[in-house]
Write a protein that holds these residues in place. Sequence first.
Motif: not given
Length: 365
Positions: A96-103, A112-124
Amino acid sequence: MLYIDGIGISFLIKELKEKVLNYRLTKIHQYDKSSLTLYFGKQNLLFQVKDNHSIVYVKNEKDTNTDFQSKFLLSLKKHILNSILIDIRQEGFDRIIYFDFEKLNQFGDIEKYTLIFEIMGKSSNIFLTETNKILNMLSFSSLDQGNRILMTGAYYALPFETSKTSPMKFNNENFIFESVEDLMSKIEGVGKHFAVSTYNNFDLFEKNLNVYKPTLYIINKGNTKQEIASYNEFSTFEEQYVTKVSFDSLNALLNEYFKLTITTSISDDKKKTLLKYIETQIKKNNKIIKQTADILAANMHALKMGLSEINVYDFYENKDSIIQLNPLKSPKENLNIYYSKYNKAKRTIDILEERTLTIKSELDY
């Protein structure tokens, strides 16, 4: 096959930070329901949600924008376009990767916003969140997963309860495991191939936590060859490869791997789509020819030599219709023209269906 477990993700994050951290997000393109790119200057950060090929990496080549639109894309543009990527972090050693943004907003306040990527095969899944609340998502999982609810407005929760131990907490004395399964059940971020190679060897375990060697393996699988992209050299791959190529970075490996595999996949998909389209169109046209012949046969009493067309009632579509005729042919000859076209088209369909099966078997091979 793409093999990057949680340990591999930690190496990938280090590379991503070197390329896009503290850069401004200038463009966002979504290509289809499962892939999109965030542009940080000249760096293209591609998010791909495709079963066991779900991954994020900096793609060397720029993809053509398809003008695909979605609510998720609109939310990304609204909230994080022109923002700064201030951090890339991982949930422990899980995938699970968090990409944190600010503007700054129009009032000079920091958003502040966060894009969360769950890398879990078919359940990504990919989530856009603000203060942990889901603003929008690209989800391929059930909306209700028992311990969490996946919907706009809900608070983001992890897809699991953390019960494993960080690999950084082990040393030569407490590194004792009975089997591969025992290691995988107790240490977070460890995939099967990592575990097979290291469960009884702490020195190798420690080395693989700190040093990686991205490798593309080519192995024999039945009558075909399979490409395996692995973030490190593991015994399970080393024992069966025909050819292997090492890369300086995971990004370089991923670019080469997807150039080999995705291009072929897209080409095969296009072939199958084209075959289906041709088959459908021929069957559709053949049906029209047969119906025209039947209507003409029902109006033989009105046919005369010298007519170039005839206005008849179409009992298939329940409307009047005009049928083109050859004025130099007799009524019976005009009728035979249409039935001959129908029989010829029918033979074409039989040949096409036989050819389609052959091509499909070639594609599967």
